[in-house]
Design a protein around this motif. Structure first.
Motif, PDB file in Angstrom:
ATOM      1  N   GLY A  50       0.835  -1.195   0.000  1.00 58.72           N
ATOM      2  CA  GLY A  50       0.000   0.000   0.000  1.00 58.72           C
ATOM      3  C   GLY A  50       0.864   1.236   0.000  1.00 58.72           C
ATOM      4  O   GLY A  50       0.968   1.926   1.007  1.00 58.72           O
ATOM      5  N   ASP A  51       1.498   1.499  -1.144  1.00 55.73           N
ATOM      6  CA  ASP A  51       2.492   2.578  -1.156  1.00 55.73           C
ATOM      7  C   ASP A  51       1.979   3.895  -1.724  1.00 55.73           C
ATOM      8  O   ASP A  51       2.748   4.823  -1.924  1.00 55.73           O
ATOM      9  CB  ASP A  51       3.771   2.131  -1.867  1.00 55.73           C
ATOM     10  CG  ASP A  51       3.553   1.786  -3.326  1.00 55.73           C
ATOM     11  OD1 ASP A  51       2.403   1.813  -3.797  1.00 55.73           O
ATOM     12  OD2 ASP A  51       4.559   1.476  -3.994  1.00 55.73           O
ATOM     13  N   THR A  52       0.668   4.004  -1.967  1.00 55.81           N
ATOM     14  CA  THR A  52       0.049   5.281  -2.317  1.00 55.81           C
ATOM     15  C   THR A  52      -1.191   5.436  -1.435  1.00 55.81           C
ATOM     16  O   THR A  52      -1.665   4.463  -0.841  1.00 55.81           O
ATOM     17  CB  THR A  52      -0.396   5.343  -3.796  1.00 55.81           C
ATOM     18  OG1 THR A  52      -1.463   4.396  -3.995  1.00 55.81           O
ATOM     19  CG2 THR A  52       0.756   5.061  -4.752  1.00 55.81           C
ATOM     20  N   ALA A  53      -1.715   6.653  -1.349  1.00 56.35           N
ATOM     21  CA  ALA A  53      -2.906   6.876  -0.530  1.00 56.35           C
ATOM     22  C   ALA A  53      -4.080   6.038  -1.026  1.00 56.35           C
ATOM     23  O   ALA A  53      -4.842   5.491  -0.231  1.00 56.35           O
ATOM     24  CB  ALA A  53      -3.260   8.362  -0.511  1.00 56.35           C
ATOM     25  N   VAL A  54      -4.225   5.901  -2.334  1.00 52.79           N
ATOM     26  CA  VAL A  54      -5.324   5.097  -2.894  1.00 52.79           C
ATOM     27  C   VAL A  54      -5.175   3.631  -2.487  1.00 52.79           C
ATOM     28  O   VAL A  54      -6.114   3.010  -1.990  1.00 52.79           O
ATOM     29  CB  VAL A  54      -5.372   5.230  -4.436  1.00 52.79           C
ATOM     30  CG1 VAL A  54      -6.350   4.243  -5.046  1.00 52.79           C
ATOM     31  CG2 VAL A  54      -5.738   6.654  -4.836  1.00 52.79           C
ATOM     32  N   GLU A  55      -3.976   3.068  -2.688  1.00 45.45           N
ATOM     33  CA  GLU A  55      -3.755   1.666  -2.354  1.00 45.45           C
ATOM     34  C   GLU A  55      -3.850   1.430  -0.856  1.00 45.45           C
ATOM     35  O   GLU A  55      -4.406   0.427  -0.407  1.00 45.45           O
ATOM     36  CB  GLU A  55      -2.394   1.208  -2.881  1.00 45.45           C
ATOM     37  CG  GLU A  55      -2.342   1.145  -4.398  1.00 45.45           C
ATOM     38  CD  GLU A  55      -0.919   1.057  -4.943  1.00 45.45           C
ATOM     39  OE1 GLU A  55       0.048   1.113  -4.158  1.00 45.45           O
ATOM     40  OE2 GLU A  55      -0.786   0.941  -6.167  1.00 45.45           O
ATOM     41  N   LEU A  56      -3.326   2.354  -0.091  1.00 48.67           N
ATOM     42  CA  LEU A  56      -3.378   2.237   1.358  1.00 48.67           C
ATOM     43  C   LEU A  56      -4.827   2.285   1.846  1.00 48.67           C
ATOM     44  O   LEU A  56      -5.236   1.468   2.676  1.00 48.67           O
ATOM     45  CB  LEU A  56      -2.554   3.356   1.992  1.00 48.67           C
ATOM     46  CG  LEU A  56      -2.212   3.234   3.456  1.00 48.67           C
ATOM     47  CD1 LEU A  56      -1.454   1.953   3.748  1.00 48.67           C
ATOM     48  CD2 LEU A  56      -1.391   4.437   3.891  1.00 48.67           C
ATOM     49  N   GLY A  57      -5.599   3.208   1.312  1.00 48.17           N
ATOM     50  CA  GLY A  57      -7.011   3.296   1.668  1.00 48.17           C
ATOM     51  C   GLY A  57      -7.754   2.014   1.345  1.00 48.17           C
ATOM     52  O   GLY A  57      -8.550   1.522   2.156  1.00 48.17           O
ATOM     53  N   ARG A  58      -7.478   1.439   0.186  1.00 48.89           N
ATOM     54  CA  ARG A  58      -8.128   0.193  -0.219  1.00 48.89           C
ATOM     55  C   ARG A  58      -7.781  -0.925   0.756  1.00 48.89           C
ATOM     56  O   ARG A  58      -8.648  -1.682   1.193  1.00 48.89           O
ATOM     57  CB  ARG A  58      -7.703  -0.180  -1.636  1.00 48.89           C
ATOM     58  CG  ARG A  58      -8.505  -1.311  -2.235  1.00 48.89           C
ATOM     59  CD  ARG A  58      -8.146  -1.608  -3.690  1.00 48.89           C
ATOM     60  NE  ARG A  58      -8.188  -0.429  -4.536  1.00 48.89           N
ATOM     61  CZ  ARG A  58      -7.130   0.087  -5.188  1.00 48.89           C
ATOM     62  NH1 ARG A  58      -5.966  -0.495  -5.123  1.00 48.89           N
ATOM     63  NH2 ARG A  58      -7.255   1.157  -5.933  1.00 48.89           N
ATOM     64  N   MET A  59      -6.508  -1.040   1.109  1.00 47.98           N
ATOM     65  CA  MET A  59      -6.078  -2.107   2.008  1.00 47.98           C
ATOM     66  C   MET A  59      -6.644  -1.951   3.422  1.00 47.98           C
ATOM     67  O   MET A  59      -6.948  -2.940   4.081  1.00 47.98           O
ATOM     68  CB  MET A  59      -4.550  -2.165   2.080  1.00 47.98           C
ATOM     69  CG  MET A  59      -3.910  -2.652   0.799  1.00 47.98           C
ATOM     70  SD  MET A  59      -2.119  -2.639   0.909  1.00 47.98           S
ATOM     71  CE  MET A  59      -1.849  -4.188   1.768  1.00 47.98           C
ATOM     72  N   LEU A  60      -6.778  -0.701   3.867  1.00 44.39           N
ATOM     73  CA  LEU A  60      -7.256  -0.434   5.222  1.00 44.39           C
ATOM     74  C   LEU A  60      -8.777  -0.324   5.304  1.00 44.39           C
ATOM     75  O   LEU A  60      -9.336  -0.244   6.397  1.00 44.39           O
ATOM     76  CB  LEU A  60      -6.621   0.848   5.757  1.00 44.39           C
ATOM     77  CG  LEU A  60      -5.105   0.819   5.933  1.00 44.39           C
ATOM     78  CD1 LEU A  60      -4.579   2.209   6.256  1.00 44.39           C
ATOM     79  CD2 LEU A  60      -4.701  -0.168   7.009  1.00 44.39           C
ATOM     80  N   GLY A  61      -9.433  -0.268   4.152  1.00 46.40           N
ATOM     81  CA  GLY A  61     -10.883  -0.138   4.146  1.00 46.40           C
ATOM     82  C   GLY A  61     -11.351   1.262   4.483  1.00 46.40           C
ATOM     83  O   GLY A  61     -12.415   1.447   5.082  1.00 46.40           O
ATOM     84  N   VAL A  62     -10.540   2.264   4.104  1.00 44.35           N
ATOM     85  CA  VAL A  62     -10.894   3.662   4.371  1.00 44.35           C
ATOM     86  C   VAL A  62     -10.785   4.458   3.072  1.00 44.35           C
ATOM     87  O   VAL A  62     -10.275   3.974   2.068  1.00 44.35           O
ATOM     88  CB  VAL A  62      -9.984   4.287   5.461  1.00 44.35           C
ATOM     89  CG1 VAL A  62     -10.120   3.531   6.773  1.00 44.35           C
ATOM     90  CG2 VAL A  62      -8.533   4.356   5.017  1.00 44.35           C
ATOM     91  N   SER A  63     -11.223   5.702   3.118  1.00 39.89           N
ATOM     92  CA  SER A  63     -11.155   6.558   1.935  1.00 39.89           C
ATOM     93  C   SER A  63      -9.719   6.984   1.650  1.00 39.89           C
ATOM     94  O   SER A  63      -8.857   6.959   2.536  1.00 39.89           O
ATOM     95  CB  SER A  63     -12.016   7.804   2.134  1.00 39.89           C
ATOM     96  OG  SER A  63     -11.437   8.645   3.113  1.00 39.89           O
ATOM     97  N   LYS A  64      -9.502   7.438   0.429  1.00 40.85           N
ATOM     98  CA  LYS A  64      -8.196   7.979   0.044  1.00 40.85           C
ATOM     99  C   LYS A  64      -7.853   9.176   0.930  1.00 40.85           C
ATOM    100  O   LYS A  64      -6.705   9.357   1.348  1.00 40.85           O
ATOM    101  CB  LYS A  64      -8.225   8.390  -1.433  1.00 40.85           C
ATOM    102  CG  LYS A  64      -6.985   9.114  -1.895  1.00 40.85           C
ATOM    103  CD  LYS A  64      -7.155   9.647  -3.311  1.00 40.85           C
ATOM    104  CE  LYS A  64      -5.996  10.564  -3.674  1.00 40.85           C
ATOM    105  NZ  LYS A  64      -6.157  11.193  -4.958  1.00 40.85           N
ATOM    106  N   GLN A  65      -8.850   9.989   1.244  1.00 36.53           N
ATOM    107  CA  GLN A  65      -8.631  11.171   2.070  1.00 36.53           C
ATOM    108  C   GLN A  65      -8.208  10.780   3.489  1.00 36.53           C
ATOM    109  O   GLN A  65      -7.289  11.384   4.060  1.00 36.53           O
ATOM    110  CB  GLN A  65      -9.893  12.051   2.118  1.00 36.53           C
ATOM    111  CG  GLN A  65     -10.234  12.700   0.798  1.00 36.53           C
ATOM    112  CD  GLN A  65     -10.904  11.731  -0.206  1.00 36.53           C
ATOM    113  OE1 GLN A  65     -11.363  10.642   0.137  1.00 36.53           O
ATOM    114  NE2 GLN A  65     -10.930  12.149  -1.464  1.00 36.53           N
ATOM    115  N   ALA A  66      -8.877   9.777   4.047  1.00 34.54           N
ATOM    116  CA  ALA A  66      -8.514   9.312   5.395  1.00 34.54           C
ATOM    117  C   ALA A  66      -7.108   8.728   5.389  1.00 34.54           C
ATOM    118  O   ALA A  66      -6.314   8.983   6.302  1.00 34.54           O
ATOM    119  CB  ALA A  66      -9.517   8.276   5.888  1.00 34.54           C
ATOM    120  N   ALA A  67      -6.776   7.966   4.351  1.00 30.39           N
ATOM    121  CA  ALA A  67      -5.429   7.404   4.242  1.00 30.39           C
ATOM    122  C   ALA A  67      -4.410   8.529   4.112  1.00 30.39           C
ATOM    123  O   ALA A  67      -3.343   8.486   4.738  1.00 30.39           O
ATOM    124  CB  ALA A  67      -5.347   6.457   3.045  1.00 30.39           C
TER     125      ALA A  67
END
Length: 154
Positions: A50-67
């Motif tokens: 999860g090395d971008t905000a989008v990928e991190l958000g997807r992995m964590l189950g949160v929005s890109k903004q929250a990530a």
């Protein structure tokens, strides 16, 4: 002795909470006073791709903004850094800093110590039986990192 159905998840959550609280108290003593329980999920997601905000958000189950907000916090604390992707300069990637890697390395050692304490208290055989039973009753994917989104805390 029979227990009511609600007690099992609460006991599992209490055991988790107790271990995480002990982990963070020890991490603070070892030079990581700003660590928070959710940071571990985020840092594990980063090292698992999860090395971008989008990928991190997807992995964590949160929005890109929250990530993105979480990345900013981890960057401020010194656990991560953002750099430009050499293959696409428009893309920002997130990496753990040496300080962030140190926190994860120390966490793994502390968890080993906590497990040893449980083995001493319960007996190695009983602890292994508990771990075996939990493996049987839970999904195989140990690294399900979407708990922050599930709890709705990021």
């Amino acid at each position: 002795m029979s227990s009511e159905g609600f007690e099992l998840p609460l006991r599992l959550l209490l055991a988790f909470r107790m271990m995480i609280d002990e982990l963070h108290a020890e991490l603070a003593r070892q030079g990581h006073p700003d660590g928070r329980p959710m940071y571990g999920f985020v840092m594990q997601a980063i090292i698992r791709g999860g090395d971008t905000a989008v990928e991190l958000g997807r992995m964590l189950g949160v929005s890109k903004q929250a990530a993105g907000k979480t990345i900013e916090t981890l960057e401020r604390v010194g656990y991560v850094e953002r750099t430009t992707d050499p293959r696409d300069t428009r893309r920002k990637i997130v990496r753990l800093t040496p300080y962030g890697m140190d926190a994860l390395t120390r966490s793994a050692r502390i968890f080993d110590t906590l497990r040893a304490r449980w083995a001493e208290e319960l007996g190695e055989e009983r602890l292994q039986a508990l771990e075996s039973d939990l493996r049987r009753m839970t999904p195989a994917n140990l690294w399900r990192l979407d708990i922050p989104g599930w709890f709705g805390t990021l």
